[in-house]
Write an enzyme that holds these catalytic residues in place. Structure first.
Site, mmCIF file in Angstrom:
data_model
loop_
_atom_site.group_PDB
_atom_site.id
_atom_site.type_symbol
_atom_site.label_atom_id
_atom_site.label_comp_id
_atom_site.label_asym_id
_atom_site.label_seq_id
_atom_site.Cartn_x
_atom_site.Cartn_y
_atom_site.Cartn_z
ATOM 1 N N LYS A 79 0.839 -0.967 0.305
ATOM 2 C CA LYS A 79 -0.062 -0.186 -0.226
ATOM 3 C C LYS A 79 0.674 0.954 -0.056
ATOM 4 C CE LYS A 79 -2.991 2.689 2.974
ATOM 5 N NZ LYS A 79 -3.831 2.473 4.618
ATOM 6 N N GLU A 119 10.479 -4.692 4.873
ATOM 7 C CA GLU A 119 10.967 -6.418 4.308
ATOM 8 C C GLU A 119 9.964 -6.164 2.365
ATOM 9 O OE1 GLU A 119 9.076 -5.009 6.905
ATOM 10 O OE2 GLU A 119 8.654 -6.318 8.488
ATOM 11 N N GLY A 149 -4.898 -1.503 5.065
ATOM 12 C CA GLY A 149 -4.126 -2.543 4.999
ATOM 13 C C GLY A 149 -4.327 -3.982 4.600
ATOM 14 N N ARG A 150 -5.149 -4.064 5.995
ATOM 15 C CA ARG A 150 -5.955 -5.426 6.479
ATOM 16 C C ARG A 150 -6.970 -5.721 5.767
ATOM 17 N NH1 ARG A 150 -5.318 -1.951 10.577
ATOM 18 N NH2 ARG A 150 -6.172 -1.233 11.899
ATOM 19 N N GLU A 168 -4.627 -6.292 15.085
ATOM 20 C CA GLU A 168 -4.056 -4.809 13.997
ATOM 21 C C GLU A 168 -5.214 -4.265 14.952
ATOM 22 O OE1 GLU A 168 -0.785 -3.991 11.536
ATOM 23 O OE2 GLU A 168 -2.894 -4.318 10.216
HETATM 24 O O1 LIG Z 1 1.341 -2.765 2.396
HETATM 25 P P1 LIG Z 1 2.568 -1.793 2.860
HETATM 26 O O2 LIG Z 1 2.161 -0.973 3.064
HETATM 27 O O3 LIG Z 1 3.810 -2.087 2.341
HETATM 28 O O4 LIG Z 1 1.974 -3.092 3.803
HETATM 29 C C1 LIG Z 1 2.558 -3.576 4.980
HETATM 30 C C2 LIG Z 1 1.889 -3.903 6.913
HETATM 31 O O5 LIG Z 1 2.214 -2.871 7.615
HETATM 32 C C3 LIG Z 1 1.203 -2.327 8.135
HETATM 33 O O6 LIG Z 1 1.542 -1.072 7.728
HETATM 34 C C4 LIG Z 1 1.769 -3.001 9.435
HETATM 35 O O7 LIG Z 1 2.936 -3.509 9.768
HETATM 36 C C5 LIG Z 1 0.016 -3.308 8.167
HETATM 37 O O8 LIG Z 1 -1.018 -2.724 8.442
HETATM 38 C C6 LIG Z 1 -0.057 -3.494 6.259
HETATM 39 O O9 LIG Z 1 -0.867 -4.079 6.062
#
Ligand SMILES: O=P(O)(O)OC[C@H]1O[C@](O)(CO)[C@@H](O)[C@@H]1O
Length: 553
Positions: A211, A217, A271-272, A357
């Protein structure tokens, strides 16, 4: 703590009912009411939710429904669907419902900078996704060497991984995938190394799902995948092997992914809640567009139900209230989800993020501390596997753990005998939790087998089950795309209703930030030549020991 006297009364009423001596007993409720199973079961078509195996009686149900009304769930639901900034710490709407709304729907969403025509944006992007999926499946879009793709590798973490991973597995395990799907979330290089051994770069389509497109990561893994493709096929090949799913189009551009391969969404998708958005592209590629669309339709059907059904027959509201009864009235702080369905083996992992979360919070919207407990600790495994690991504790541990059992009546395999064994186990577990086994029953059973009295006295206490352990059973005809969509949206709205009643913001996640910040400070300390920083004694000692262990041959 809310100062609204009606709401305070509603919470107090619940506490009074929970303080009754038999408040946790369930068996007497069945004995007193032959109609209990029917009266405490609610269905939306085939999707049946039986919460009669909880200690909620008529009085408690009335009190819970009163609490939902006094707690402003109706107003919250209206604000949610109106696209108001219910995520008040970030000034955003939570309009994931727009992603699954059919053409012709008008759902708006508030952003920090204005208002979006959310359903129109979602529909336009869905059309682009559908065309892309068709091109990949038809072999029109191929890898750089001209070979068709045989694998989609989704690189993402949290909501950019758990939902797509869970759903694509759930929807392909029965009949096999249209395109093999693999998922890389953990920054631990062992994950990528294993995938690189397994996959053919010439036939792998990589989706970078993020997102924000700033997640450490995902950025690290995306760079590894980029180097892997470039190393095997040449730098020029990268463009044809990558696509991105993100709100951050600028960062995607900087990574080098062409705009026609970027599928976007907006900040009103948490995100979730993003598996319905372009983040779900891997689901559509793996299971097929029609199945993905059916999942969206199922989610939309649950939205319509949640939006319009009276609270007394409203599945998300009732599921939320069952949870409130367990957590707040009875003080049960854990929750177990057992899907008797191998296809749903990642469902508890997905729910862990959705529930914990969203509602793992201790501050109310107005910044004051919450008055009581909020989200329980959620865990689960598929049945029957769970029976051979932690169910011992659920049956005989020191505290009751409410369980959700999920089961399809019809399998999508051709071994009905196996499905009946599975189903028998699901029903038996719920029945065993309810019924228990008394000391008298244990002793009589042992005596009938001729066990000596001394042995009976020694062992019988260990074989007693208290019973009266609560569970809710969610039964449906088949686990197809439509039903998976209904199930996911059911839990999404349950979580939102609970958040509203707890007075917290279910749509932010500030609790993940501190660890991220500290990790970025520690990383340079671990690199060669890095200088130790200032930490607590334990962390300093562990960092020192870590460096020593890395140097030992
Ligand atoms: O889609 P992104 O921005 O990489 O975020 C991944 C995840 O990290 C978080 O922001 C927190 O760990 C989640 O809410 C989200 O789903």
């Amino acid at each position: 703590m809310s100062t609204d006297p009606i709401l305070q009364d509603a919470w107090r009423r619940l506490a009074t009912l929970a303080a009754r001596p038999d408040a946790q007993r369930i068996r007497p409720l069945f004995a007193a009411d032959p109609e209990r199973a029917r009266r405490f079961t609610v269905a939306l078509d085939d999707l049946t939710v039986d919460f009669s195996k909880t200690s909620i009686d008529t009085e408690a149900l009335v009190a819970l429904l009163d609490l939902a009304r006094a707690g402003g769930v109706e107003g919250f639901r209206a604000r949610l669907f109106a696209g108001e900034p219910v995520n008040m710490t970030e000034g955003r709407a939570a309009m994931h419902m727009a992603l699954r709304a059919p053409a012709g729907t008008t759902l708006k969403a508030t952003l920090p900078g204005g208002v979006d025509d959310a359903s129109a944006l979602a529909l336009a992007e869905r059309k682009r996704m559908q065309a892309f999926v068709a091109q990949v499946h038809d072999g029109e879009l191929r890898g750089a060497t001209g070979q068709p793709f045989d694998t989609v590798l989704n690189i993402g973490i949290g909501g950019s991984d758990l939902g797509p991973r869970m759903a694509s597995e759930a929807l392909t395990l029965a009949h096999g995938p249209k395109l093999r799907a693999r998922f890389l979330s953990n920054v631990d290089g062992h994950g990528f190394a294993a995938l690189a051994r397994e996959l053919d770069p010439a036939r792998t389509l990589v989706l970078v799902a993020s997102k924000t497109f700033t997640t450490q990561e995902t950025a690290t893994n995306a760079q590894a995948a980029r180097a892997w493709i470039a190393g095997a096929l040449g730098e020029a090949a990268v463009g044809s092997h990558f696509a991105a799913l993100s709100t951050n189009l600028k960062a995607v551009g900087a990574f080098g992914i062409a705009p026609e391969r970027v599928f976007g969404f907006r900040d009103w998708v948490g995100g979730r809640y993003s598996l319905w958005s372009p983040v779900g592209l891997s689901i559509a590629l793996a299971a097929g567009w029609d199945v993905f669309q059916a999942m969206l339709d199922g989610g939309h059907a649950m939205d319509e139900h949640f939006r319009s059904a009276d609270f007394a027959v409203n599945l998300p509201v009732l599921l939320a209230l069952v949870g409130i009864w367990h957590v707040n009235a009875l003080g049960l702080r854990t929750h177990c989800v057992l899907a008797y369905d191998e296809r749903l083996r990642r469902f508890p992992a997905y729910l862990q993020q959705l529930e914990m979360e969203s509602n793992g919070k201790s501050v109310r919207l107005d910044g004051t501390p919450v008055a009581g407990p909020t989200c329980p600790v959620l865990f689960g495994e598929p049945g029957t596997d769970a029976q051979h690991s932690f169910m011992q504790l659920v049956h005989q541990g020191t505290q009751a753990i409410p369980v959700d059992f999920l089961l399809a009546a019809r399998p999508d395999h051709d071994r009905p005998d196996a499905h009946l064994i599975l189903a028998a186990n699901a029903f038996a577990q719920a029945e065993a939790l309810l019924r228990g086994k008394t000391r008298d029953e244990v002793e009589a059973e042992m005596r009938a087998k001729g066990v000596p009295e001394a042995e009976i006295a020694r062992v019988a206490p260990h074989r007693v089950f208290s019973g009266d352990r609560p569970s809710t059973t969610i039964l449906f005809r088949r686990l197809d795309g439509f039903t998976l969509g209904r199930l996911i949206a059911l839990y999404e709205h349950k979580v939102a209703v609970q958040g509203a009643l707890w007075g917290i913001n279910s749509f932010d996640q500030w609790g993940v930030e501190l660890g991220k910040l500290l990790a970025s400070g520690i990383l340079p300390e671990l690199k060669p030549g890095g200088q130790p920083g200032t930490h607590d004694g334990s962390t300093t000692a562990l960092l020192t020991r870590f460096r020593e262990l890395r140097q030992e041959s």
